[in-house]
Design a protein around this motif. Structure first.
Motif, mmCIF file in Angstrom:
data_model
loop_
_atom_site.group_PDB
_atom_site.id
_atom_site.type_symbol
_atom_site.label_atom_id
_atom_site.label_comp_id
_atom_site.label_asym_id
_atom_site.label_seq_id
_atom_site.Cartn_x
_atom_site.Cartn_y
_atom_site.Cartn_z
ATOM 1 N N ALA A 1 0.860 -1.191 0.000
ATOM 2 C CA ALA A 1 0.000 0.000 0.000
ATOM 3 C C ALA A 1 0.893 1.236 0.000
ATOM 4 O O ALA A 1 1.440 1.632 1.039
ATOM 5 C CB ALA A 1 -0.921 -0.014 1.213
ATOM 6 N N LYS B 1 0.519 4.280 -0.009
ATOM 7 C CA LYS B 1 0.196 5.419 0.852
ATOM 8 C C LYS B 1 0.988 5.406 2.159
ATOM 9 O O LYS B 1 1.213 6.446 2.756
ATOM 10 C CB LYS B 1 -1.308 5.458 1.158
ATOM 11 N N ALA C 1 -6.969 0.632 -5.215
ATOM 12 C CA ALA C 1 -7.829 0.146 -4.120
ATOM 13 C C ALA C 1 -8.507 1.279 -3.356
ATOM 14 O O ALA C 1 -8.442 1.337 -2.140
ATOM 15 C CB ALA C 1 -7.001 -0.723 -3.183
ATOM 16 N N LEU D 1 -11.550 1.516 9.605
ATOM 17 C CA LEU D 1 -11.864 2.021 8.266
ATOM 18 C C LEU D 1 -13.271 1.646 7.838
ATOM 19 O O LEU D 1 -13.786 2.133 6.833
ATOM 20 C CB LEU D 1 -10.867 1.433 7.251
ATOM 21 N N HIS E 1 -10.850 -4.768 4.352
ATOM 22 C CA HIS E 1 -9.752 -4.257 5.186
ATOM 23 C C HIS E 1 -10.200 -4.356 6.632
ATOM 24 O O HIS E 1 -11.215 -3.790 7.005
ATOM 25 C CB HIS E 1 -9.422 -2.810 4.806
ATOM 26 N N SER F 1 -6.408 -0.828 10.295
ATOM 27 C CA SER F 1 -4.951 -0.788 10.309
ATOM 28 C C SER F 1 -4.405 -1.092 11.705
ATOM 29 O O SER F 1 -4.997 -0.720 12.711
ATOM 30 C CB SER F 1 -4.483 0.592 9.835
ATOM 31 N N GLN F 2 -3.254 -1.770 11.714
ATOM 32 C CA GLN F 2 -2.636 -2.238 12.968
ATOM 33 C C GLN F 2 -3.661 -3.060 13.755
ATOM 34 O O GLN F 2 -4.036 -2.749 14.883
ATOM 35 C CB GLN F 2 -2.110 -1.039 13.797
ATOM 36 N N GLY G 1 -5.136 -4.776 4.036
ATOM 37 C CA GLY G 1 -3.991 -4.463 4.893
ATOM 38 C C GLY G 1 -4.336 -4.795 6.336
ATOM 39 O O GLY G 1 -5.174 -5.649 6.593
ATOM 40 N N GLY G 2 -3.670 -4.086 7.250
ATOM 41 C CA GLY G 2 -3.990 -4.282 8.662
ATOM 42 C C GLY G 2 -2.977 -5.121 9.424
ATOM 43 O O GLY G 2 -3.067 -5.231 10.644
ATOM 44 N N PHE G 3 -2.016 -5.728 8.712
ATOM 45 C CA PHE G 3 -1.020 -6.587 9.360
ATOM 46 C C PHE G 3 -0.188 -5.725 10.312
ATOM 47 O O PHE G 3 0.410 -4.735 9.884
ATOM 48 C CB PHE G 3 -0.122 -7.243 8.304
ATOM 49 N N GLU H 1 -2.854 -6.212 0.838
ATOM 50 C CA GLU H 1 -2.390 -4.829 0.629
ATOM 51 C C GLU H 1 -1.645 -4.317 1.860
ATOM 52 O O GLU H 1 -2.050 -3.329 2.468
ATOM 53 C CB GLU H 1 -3.596 -3.925 0.345
ATOM 54 N N PRO H 2 -0.575 -4.978 2.272
ATOM 55 C CA PRO H 2 0.119 -4.527 3.476
ATOM 56 C C PRO H 2 0.828 -3.196 3.259
ATOM 57 O O PRO H 2 1.531 -3.025 2.264
ATOM 58 C CB PRO H 2 1.140 -5.648 3.732
ATOM 59 N N GLY H 3 0.611 -2.259 4.150
ATOM 60 C CA GLY H 3 1.322 -0.982 4.095
ATOM 61 C C GLY H 3 2.282 -0.908 5.263
ATOM 62 O O GLY H 3 3.491 -1.100 5.133
ATOM 63 N N ARG H 4 1.702 -0.684 6.427
ATOM 64 C CA ARG H 4 2.474 -0.504 7.657
ATOM 65 C C ARG H 4 3.494 -1.634 7.890
ATOM 66 O O ARG H 4 4.641 -1.381 8.247
ATOM 67 C CB ARG H 4 1.474 -0.482 8.818
ATOM 68 N N TYR I 1 2.961 5.957 7.565
ATOM 69 C CA TYR I 1 2.036 7.074 7.788
ATOM 70 C C TYR I 1 2.701 8.190 8.600
ATOM 71 O O TYR I 1 2.135 8.721 9.548
ATOM 72 C CB TYR I 1 0.750 6.577 8.468
HETATM 73 C C1 LIG Z 1 -7.576 0.147 0.925
HETATM 74 C C2 LIG Z 1 -6.392 0.060 1.818
HETATM 75 N N1 LIG Z 1 -5.534 -0.960 1.605
HETATM 76 C C3 LIG Z 1 -4.426 -1.076 2.371
HETATM 77 C C4 LIG Z 1 -4.135 -0.175 3.369
HETATM 78 C C5 LIG Z 1 -2.886 -0.380 4.152
HETATM 79 O O1 LIG Z 1 -3.209 -0.752 5.445
HETATM 80 P P1 LIG Z 1 -2.094 -1.143 6.477
HETATM 81 O O2 LIG Z 1 -1.075 -0.078 6.470
HETATM 82 O O3 LIG Z 1 -2.826 -1.233 7.764
HETATM 83 O O4 LIG Z 1 -1.530 -2.465 6.075
HETATM 84 C C6 LIG Z 1 -5.029 0.876 3.635
HETATM 85 C C7 LIG Z 1 -4.757 1.818 4.722
HETATM 86 O O5 LIG Z 1 -5.488 2.724 4.999
HETATM 87 C C8 LIG Z 1 -6.189 1.000 2.835
HETATM 88 O O6 LIG Z 1 -7.067 1.987 3.012
#
Ligand SMILES: Cc1ncc(COP(=O)(O)O)c(C=O)c1O
Length: 381
Positions: A45, A47, A99, A153, A184, A187-188, A224-226, A261-264, A359
């Motif tokens: 992710a 972002k 996404a 979310l 989703h 997150s966290q 995401g959310g991991f 969609e792992p971001g964090r 973030y």
């Molecule tokens: C659609 C979507 N995918 C993935 C993520 C990434 O989430 P995370 O950082 O918790 O893994 C987000 C975070 O807001 C999101 O809105």
């Protein structure tokens, strides 16, 4: 982990505020994700840390990408500019999911030639996509429990389970192809049952869709959310992975492609902020340090991500509970009201804060005229 010595050297060379991003750690996080979730293709992710250098490292490691705006799309697309048209087309399908369930008409028009994979969760979006991006493949985002997540979310996005198949059939009637489902869990998410319940819910929707005659779905995106290991209360990733794998193998046959969609998880532990003490005061008997970075900048996660960060000092000394303020004039710019820091720190001394890759700089502003921290990348290949 970037050593304190290197942090000091980099601060001396580049000045502060500084964000040091360690690409070895990003590669380690990606490898951990793949090792414990071998069936799941990771769409980073963007972002969470939208630095092109980070995208490049993950691209080289084999990741795909979740983008949620055209600027993010362009960062990823940059890597494939020179490919032949046909390969580029396949690449976008395999490597990018757009996404964001709500997209502006202009965004859809711009995306359409790329035949992208996009998420949606409501009737209006179907009409918009049918009109402006009829070449897109669709993924229906489900509303799932976000209980226990640091950032919820589910109040903003997601189709209710009861309307999910209606939304799939409506998209089908509009001439669009729904490729699969996404969700989703927030997150966290340290409440691992969120994933278990969401995967079960998705399996029910697959089943209902089949029963009602729709058989084109071939992917599940578990979002995401991991959680990042910010502290010891976060259980090991392999425990979460074990639960996810068990549910996926029980409910989804191997031909269903699984995305996430792992971001964090990929970047939180990969960055360290270094700041300088620019002022000091004693207020109501409490020592206050003013630093050159704050909640409008690298520490923006305090506001936007509900995250807390801790500081370390390079100078040793007797510690006491201090306040750490950011550099702007706003009284909201409080980085911490209770940091256990040496009381003998001086103007010009450096502080560091680890695990601040997600973030943080991604939501930094220029408020009050203070620019975002400089980002320095180490261990890039
Ligand atoms: C659609 C979507 N995918 C993935 C993520 C990434 O989430 P995370 O950082 O918790 O893994 C987000 C975070 O807001 C999101 O809105």
């Amino acid at each position: 982990m970037v050593s304190m010595k290197l942090l000091q050297q980099l601060a001396k060379k580049h000045g502060t505020p500084l964000l040091v991003v360690d690409h070895d750690e990003i590669r380690r996080n990606y490898a951990t994700f793949r090792k414990y979730l071998p069936r799941v293709q990771a769409y980073f992710a963007v972002k969470a840390l939208s630095e092109p250098a980070v995208v490049q490292t993950l691209f080289q490691a084999g990741a795909s990408f979740d983008v949620a705006s055209m600027p993010e799309f362009r960062i990823v697309h940059e890597f494939i500019r020179d490919m032949p048209a046909k390969e580029r087309q396949d690449w976008i399908w395999d490597k990018i999911i757009y996404a964001h369930p709500i997209k502006a008409d202009a965004t859809l028009r711009e995306l359409n030639p790329y035949k992208p994979l996009v998420t949606y969760d409501n009737h209006e979006e179907i009409r918009k996509i049918a009109k402006h991006a009829p070449q897109a493949g669709l993924v229906l985002r489900l509303k799932v429990l976000n209980t226990g997540a640091m950032v919820e979310l589910s109040s903003k996005f997601g189709a209710a389970p009861g309307e999910a198949v209606d939304l799939i059939l409506e998209a089908d009637r509009a001439g669009l192809v729904v490729e699969g489902l996404s969700f989703h869990v927030g997150s966290q998410t340290t409440n691992f049952d969120n994933f278990v319940q969401a995967i079960n819910l998705a399996a029910n929707v697959f089943e209902e869709a089949r029963a009602r005659g729709y058989t084109k779905m071939n992917l599940l995106d578990i979002g995401g959310g991991f959680p990042a290991p910010y502290d010891k209360s976060v259980k090991p990733f392999r425990e979460l992975a074990r639960k996810i794998n068990a549910e996926l193998d029980r409910l989804f046959p191997p031909e269903i492609q699984i995305l996430a969609e792992p971001g964090r998880f990929m970047v939180a532990t990969a960055a360290t902020a270094v700041s300088t003490i620019i002022g000091m005061a004693v207020r109501d008997g409490k020592l206050c340090y003013y630093i050159d970075d704050g909640v409008y900048h690298t520490f923006s996660g305090i506001l936007f991500d509900h995250c807390t960060y801790h500081f370390g000092a390079f100078r040793k000394g007797r510690t006491e509970i201090c306040t750490v303020f950011g550099p702007t004039c706003d009284a909201l710019d409080v980085v911490s009201m209770s940091e256990n820091l040496p009381a003998n720190l001086e103007r010009g001394d450096l502080l560091y804060s680890r695990n601040i890759g997600a973030y943080s700089i991604a939501s930094s502003t220029c408020f009050n005229g203070f620019p975002p921290a400089k980002v320095v990348h180490v261990n890039q290949k």
